[in-house]
Design an enzyme around this catalytic site. Sequence first.
Site, PDB file in Angstrom:
ATOM      1  N   PRO A   9      16.078  56.852  52.397  1.00 36.03           N
ATOM      2  CA  PRO A   9      17.278  56.071  52.705  1.00 36.03           C
ATOM      3  C   PRO A   9      17.346  54.712  52.008  1.00 36.03           C
ATOM      4  O   PRO A   9      16.343  54.022  51.889  1.00 36.03           O
ATOM      5  CB  PRO A   9      17.211  55.903  54.227  1.00 36.03           C
ATOM      6  CG  PRO A   9      15.806  56.197  54.604  1.00 36.03           C
ATOM      7  CD  PRO A   9      15.298  57.170  53.596  1.00 36.03           C
ATOM      8  N   ASN A  10      18.556  54.408  51.582  1.00 32.65           N
ATOM      9  CA  ASN A  10      18.924  53.122  50.988  1.00 32.65           C
ATOM     10  C   ASN A  10      18.432  52.916  49.554  1.00 32.65           C
ATOM     11  O   ASN A  10      18.768  51.924  48.918  1.00 32.65           O
ATOM     12  CB  ASN A  10      18.463  51.942  51.877  1.00 32.65           C
ATOM     13  CG  ASN A  10      19.073  52.017  53.253  1.00 32.65           C
ATOM     14  OD1 ASN A  10      20.299  52.079  53.378  1.00 32.65           O
ATOM     15  ND2 ASN A  10      18.252  52.041  54.291  1.00 32.65           N
ATOM     16  N   ARG A  17      20.809  46.272  46.647  1.00 30.99           N
ATOM     17  CA  ARG A  17      20.019  46.045  47.842  1.00 30.99           C
ATOM     18  C   ARG A  17      18.881  45.046  47.590  1.00 30.99           C
ATOM     19  O   ARG A  17      18.010  45.298  46.742  1.00 30.99           O
ATOM     20  CB  ARG A  17      19.425  47.398  48.235  1.00 30.99           C
ATOM     21  CG  ARG A  17      18.413  47.344  49.289  1.00 30.99           C
ATOM     22  CD  ARG A  17      17.678  48.666  49.413  1.00 30.99           C
ATOM     23  NE  ARG A  17      16.885  48.611  50.613  1.00 30.99           N
ATOM     24  CZ  ARG A  17      15.882  49.424  50.893  1.00 30.99           C
ATOM     25  NH1 ARG A  17      15.587  50.399  50.063  1.00 30.99           N
ATOM     26  NH2 ARG A  17      15.200  49.277  52.000  1.00 30.99           N
ATOM     27  N   TYR A  22      13.464  44.319  45.482  1.00 31.65           N
ATOM     28  CA  TYR A  22      13.449  45.598  44.754  1.00 31.65           C
ATOM     29  C   TYR A  22      13.884  45.477  43.295  1.00 31.65           C
ATOM     30  O   TYR A  22      13.833  46.468  42.555  1.00 31.65           O
ATOM     31  CB  TYR A  22      14.325  46.620  45.494  1.00 31.65           C
ATOM     32  CG  TYR A  22      13.841  46.877  46.908  1.00 31.65           C
ATOM     33  CD1 TYR A  22      12.633  47.539  47.135  1.00 31.65           C
ATOM     34  CD2 TYR A  22      14.559  46.430  48.017  1.00 31.65           C
ATOM     35  CE1 TYR A  22      12.167  47.756  48.415  1.00 31.65           C
ATOM     36  CE2 TYR A  22      14.100  46.647  49.308  1.00 31.65           C
ATOM     37  CZ  TYR A  22      12.908  47.314  49.505  1.00 31.65           C
ATOM     38  OH  TYR A  22      12.442  47.518  50.777  1.00 31.65           O
ATOM     39  N   ASN A  73       9.171  58.616  47.673  1.00 34.72           N
ATOM     40  CA  ASN A  73       9.328  57.292  48.266  1.00 34.72           C
ATOM     41  C   ASN A  73      10.174  57.516  49.514  1.00 34.72           C
ATOM     42  O   ASN A  73      11.399  57.596  49.438  1.00 34.72           O
ATOM     43  CB  ASN A  73      10.012  56.322  47.309  1.00 34.72           C
ATOM     44  CG  ASN A  73      10.113  54.927  47.906  1.00 34.72           C
ATOM     45  OD1 ASN A  73       9.896  54.744  49.115  1.00 34.72           O
ATOM     46  ND2 ASN A  73      10.430  53.939  47.087  1.00 34.72           N
ATOM     47  N   ALA A  76      12.259  53.764  54.499  1.00 29.70           N
ATOM     48  CA  ALA A  76      11.962  53.375  55.890  1.00 29.70           C
ATOM     49  C   ALA A  76      11.299  54.501  56.676  1.00 29.70           C
ATOM     50  O   ALA A  76      10.523  54.241  57.613  1.00 29.70           O
ATOM     51  CB  ALA A  76      13.247  52.932  56.582  1.00 29.70           C
ATOM     52  N   GLU A  97       2.714  59.258  47.117  1.00 29.50           N
ATOM     53  CA  GLU A  97       3.627  58.327  47.788  1.00 29.50           C
ATOM     54  C   GLU A  97       3.827  57.098  46.892  1.00 29.50           C
ATOM     55  O   GLU A  97       2.851  56.565  46.361  1.00 29.50           O
ATOM     56  CB  GLU A  97       2.974  57.894  49.114  1.00 29.50           C
ATOM     57  CG  GLU A  97       3.707  56.844  49.895  1.00 29.50           C
ATOM     58  CD  GLU A  97       2.869  56.349  51.098  1.00 29.50           C
ATOM     59  OE1 GLU A  97       1.623  56.483  51.080  1.00 29.50           O
ATOM     60  OE2 GLU A  97       3.477  55.825  52.037  1.00 29.50           O
ATOM     61  N   HIS A  99       5.892  53.268  46.562  1.00 28.65           N
ATOM     62  CA  HIS A  99       6.729  52.181  47.082  1.00 28.65           C
ATOM     63  C   HIS A  99       6.963  51.178  45.967  1.00 28.65           C
ATOM     64  O   HIS A  99       6.005  50.761  45.303  1.00 28.65           O
ATOM     65  CB  HIS A  99       6.077  51.496  48.287  1.00 28.65           C
ATOM     66  CG  HIS A  99       5.888  52.450  49.416  1.00 28.65           C
ATOM     67  ND1 HIS A  99       6.931  52.913  50.159  1.00 28.65           N
ATOM     68  CD2 HIS A  99       4.780  53.073  49.866  1.00 28.65           C
ATOM     69  CE1 HIS A  99       6.484  53.779  51.040  1.00 28.65           C
ATOM     70  NE2 HIS A  99       5.172  53.901  50.884  1.00 28.65           N
ATOM     71  N   ARG A 106       4.122  42.697  53.119  1.00 32.26           N
ATOM     72  CA  ARG A 106       5.379  42.467  53.845  1.00 32.26           C
ATOM     73  C   ARG A 106       5.144  42.512  55.362  1.00 32.26           C
ATOM     74  O   ARG A 106       4.048  42.218  55.827  1.00 32.26           O
ATOM     75  CB  ARG A 106       6.427  43.480  53.361  1.00 32.26           C
ATOM     76  CG  ARG A 106       6.723  43.314  51.855  1.00 32.26           C
ATOM     77  CD  ARG A 106       7.753  44.295  51.362  1.00 32.26           C
ATOM     78  NE  ARG A 106       9.050  44.103  52.022  1.00 32.26           N
ATOM     79  CZ  ARG A 106      10.059  44.957  51.944  1.00 32.26           C
ATOM     80  NH1 ARG A 106       9.918  46.067  51.229  1.00 32.26           N
ATOM     81  NH2 ARG A 106      11.193  44.714  52.560  1.00 32.26           N
TER      82      ARG A 106
HETATM   83  C1  DQA Z   1      10.077  50.913  50.231  1.00 30.13           C
HETATM   84  C2  DQA Z   1       9.379  50.068  51.280  1.00 30.13           C
HETATM   85  C3  DQA Z   1       9.852  50.442  52.679  1.00 30.13           C
HETATM   86  O1  DQA Z   1       9.197  49.661  53.654  1.00 30.13           O
HETATM   87  C4  DQA Z   1      11.346  50.187  52.789  1.00 30.13           C
HETATM   88  O2  DQA Z   1      11.811  50.597  54.061  1.00 30.13           O
HETATM   89  C5  DQA Z   1      12.123  50.808  51.701  1.00 30.13           C
HETATM   90  C6  DQA Z   1      11.587  50.819  50.347  1.00 30.13           C
HETATM   91  C7  DQA Z   1       9.697  50.497  48.786  1.00 30.13           C
HETATM   92  O3  DQA Z   1       9.973  51.265  47.883  1.00 30.13           O
HETATM   93  O4  DQA Z   1       9.153  49.404  48.577  1.00 30.13           O
HETATM   94  O5  DQA Z   1      13.246  51.263  51.918  1.00 30.13           O
HETATM   95  O6  DQA Z   1       9.677  52.266  50.389  1.00 30.13           O
END
Ligand code: DQA
Length: 143
Positions: A9-10, A17, A22, A73, A76, A97, A99, A106
Amino acid sequence: MKILVINGPNLNMLGIREPGIYGKNTFADLLTLLEDAAKELGVEVEQYQSNHEGDIVDKIQWAYGKIDGIVINPAAYTHTSVAILDALKAVSIPAVEVHISDVDAREPFRQKSYVGMACCKTIKGHGFQGYREAMRYLVEQYG
Ligand code: DQA
């Protein structure tokens, strides 16, 4: 080798964003990077993005028997989703995985990863390049 890249998501909002966290590059830029990395590595890549947990579970189940490695990825859902963890365990496809941000630096709630428990490697804080590194790792280990 066929690699599936899943973004949660997002992440479709990259570029808009929270650019301070990011970066300013867009989701379309990320897709271009994935295609470039696939060409460099000599693999096929399929990308999937969803804002919905169950759809991500469905996509992981779909991958069974069709896909050799997953880069995920979970955004959340990283920090909440036992369902995505169980889906990865169910299909037993090697998964890395990724990020974009350094989640360890964080908020405390970002420091727990359920999905990571089903992954052979985690790459965090390397920006978009983390996806390329994850694909290369899968090729080196399982290609
Ligand atoms: C994320 C880190 C997560 O905590 C966050 O909710 C994201 C992006 C990252 O790519 O740094 O949506 O996965």
